[in-house]
Every structure is written in structure tokens, then in C-alpha cells.
Design an enzyme around this catalytic site. Sequence first.
Site, short mmCIF file in Angstrom:
data_model
loop_
_atom_site.label_atom_id
_atom_site.label_comp_id
_atom_site.label_asym_id
_atom_site.label_seq_id
_atom_site.Cartn_x
_atom_site.Cartn_y
_atom_site.Cartn_z
CG MET A 21 -1.90 -1.21 1.17
SD MET A 21 -3.44 -0.93 2.03
CE MET A 21 -2.86 -0.67 3.69
CG HIS A 25 8.31 0.28 6.13
ND1 HIS A 25 8.56 -1.07 6.17
CD2 HIS A 25 6.96 0.41 6.25
CE1 HIS A 25 7.43 -1.72 6.37
NE2 HIS A 25 6.44 -0.85 6.40
CD GLU A 26 15.79 -0.64 4.68
OE1 GLU A 26 16.11 -1.83 4.49
OE2 GLU A 26 16.09 0.28 3.90
CG HIS A 28 6.95 -1.96 2.16
ND1 HIS A 28 6.83 -0.81 2.88
CD2 HIS A 28 5.71 -2.54 2.18
CE1 HIS A 28 5.58 -0.69 3.33
NE2 HIS A 28 4.89 -1.72 2.93
CD GLN A 52 -6.27 -3.81 2.37
OE1 GLN A 52 -6.10 -4.33 1.27
NE2 GLN A 52 -5.31 -3.81 3.28
CD GLN A 144 -1.82 -8.85 4.16
OE1 GLN A 144 -2.65 -7.97 4.25
NE2 GLN A 144 -0.55 -8.59 3.88
CG MET A 175 10.71 -1.14 10.25
SD MET A 175 11.88 -1.15 8.92
CE MET A 175 13.35 -0.73 9.82
P1 AMP Z 1 1.51 -2.92 3.42
O1 AMP Z 1 2.07 -1.87 2.52
O2 AMP Z 1 1.50 -2.52 4.86
O3 AMP Z 1 0.21 -3.49 2.94
O4 AMP Z 1 2.54 -4.13 3.37
C1 AMP Z 1 2.91 -4.73 2.16
C2 AMP Z 1 3.66 -6.00 2.45
O5 AMP Z 1 4.82 -5.70 3.23
C3 AMP Z 1 2.83 -7.00 3.27
O6 AMP Z 1 3.08 -8.32 2.80
C4 AMP Z 1 3.36 -6.81 4.65
O7 AMP Z 1 3.23 -7.95 5.48
C5 AMP Z 1 4.83 -6.51 4.38
N1 AMP Z 1 5.41 -5.81 5.52
C6 AMP Z 1 4.90 -4.72 6.15
N2 AMP Z 1 5.68 -4.37 7.19
C7 AMP Z 1 6.69 -5.27 7.23
C8 AMP Z 1 7.83 -5.45 8.08
N3 AMP Z 1 8.07 -4.66 9.12
N4 AMP Z 1 8.67 -6.48 7.80
C9 AMP Z 1 8.44 -7.32 6.76
N5 AMP Z 1 7.39 -7.19 5.92
C10 AMP Z 1 6.54 -6.18 6.15
#
Ligand code: AMP
Length: 275
Positions: A21, A25-26, A28, A52, A144, A175
Amino acid sequence: MQACSLDWKRKGHRIGFIPTMGFLHEGHIALVRRARKECDAVTVSIFVNPTQFGPTEDFEHYPRDFKRDAALLESEGADALFFPEAEEVYPKPYRTYVDVEDITDVLCGASRPGHFRGVATIVLKLINIVGPQKIYLGEKDAQQLAVIKQMVSDLDVPVEVIGCATEREADGLAMSSRNSYLNADERVSARVLSEALFLAESLMNSGMKRVSDLKAEVLKLIERDKLIKMEYICFVDPLSLEEVEVVEGATLLAVAARIGRTRLIDNITLRPNTF
Ligand code: AMP
């Protein structure tokens, strides 16, 4: 996007896909780097998925910085950035959704009705558009990950789901794009969540296996902080998400809490020594 993927497939490229989304950050970036290593072409999507978010949730305010994200992905060597508009993804009339049963009713699903329906739907749509061999998801969002694994298995989706370890700040905070909502005091309090998870892990390693005992210790630590309002602390099987009473095999300890107006989640997988 489909034409681009088809072209890569004709050339025999294996496509790795990271749905996000944005506001990267690190965490991703770790997924992008893993995909880079294991695949020939890496596609990242940025889409703040309206289906969602609940009506009172933060869809409108979700942090966005497309330019920065795009530059970051370019410097990390991603091959494609897919960033559709909501009207394109959900043209009117839109009538088809993916409902994964049971495991979406617990943990975050209990307080976010419809959330995982939105997640499963968008992830399947993105897989159909991007056509990856491998999809990389973070263990940070453990429920998820379980929901997508179930959907992929149930619907025979030809993709390998790869769960990647949670990236943390130096003080342990997982993160998250939502960490940007925290003010200075809230940021200090937020650290307690991961401390509680690591406390449970070390207690478990020193022999405490009963969930009621572990939960009491975790709660004691968290409740010392006045800013944190716990939503749940659950010890569950990592795939079925059924509650466990004694930590005997791999057990997911998942927490959700509000700090001010920010809702944060975190988890750890407890792995008791079996010998
Ligand atoms: P989001 O942008 O929050 O929907 O996250 C996109 C993807 O990055 C999802 O598969 C998350 O589980 C993963 N993600 C988010 N935060 C972290 C993190 N701190 N460490 C590893 N993967 C992450």
C-alpha cells in the site's frame, strides 16, 4: 501490466511480486531484495485498497508518498511498479469478492469485519494481473499471510506464497507505514509491544509453556504503559489460527493495540525446543 508480464513469461522470466500500500520502509524493501535474488523480474504494486478499510478506518489519511516510493523502488532494481486507480480496479458495477472462511473471523478479523474479504479479493486480482510465480508477503501481517495461503490452496492459484521475516526498528518496533502516525510519546510506548513478545519468547525458552501464565506476564508488562490499549493477545496455531493452551509446537503469538488513535499489530512465532 498483463502484456508486460506475458512478454516476460515468453522470455522464460520468473516473476516475483510484492503487493504493497506504499509509503515504503525497510520491511517492504526486504521483500523486494528477496524477490530480486530469487526471480528474473520483480513487480511491486502500490494500491491503497479501499475494500479492506472499514468506514471508520484510516483510508483517507493512510500515508502516501508516491514519488519517494517510485524512486526507492527504482534504486532497488524493481522492474515494474504497478499503481492502478481504484476506479480501474473496481469498475462499476463491481460484484465479485473472495471470502476465506473461519480464519478471517478471529484476531484482526474480529474487530475489522470485511477487512480480509477486501485483502483476499485485491490479492487475487493483483495475482491475476501480474501473473507471478512467487508472491512475497511479510510475516508482520501473520493473519493476512495465513489467509492468502489458504486462498491460494483452496482456489488452486498457481503461485508460490513466500512469507518473509518482520523487519524491526533498532528498539524492536515492527516497521509499519502506520508508525508515521505516532507522536514522540506514543513512539516510546509502541516499543513495549515487541518487548512483550520477546519477553514471552524468553519465558517460553526457560520453560514456561502454559499460555495462561505467558499471557499474564505479557499483560503485566504491557499494562504498565498508560498509553497502550490492548485489543488482543492471542496464542494460536500459525495456519489454522486456532487458540492453543500450551506451547508445544510452533505457536503464533499475535498482538493488536491502540496507541492514541493508531492501531498497531505485531507477532512472533514461538518455537519450543523439541529435543
Ligand atoms: P503494506 O504496505 O503494509 O500493505 O505491506 C505490504 C507487504 O509488506 C505485506 O506483505 C506486509 O506484510 C509486508 N510488511 C509490512 N511491514 C513489514 C515489516 N516490518 N517487515 C516485513 N514485511 C513487512
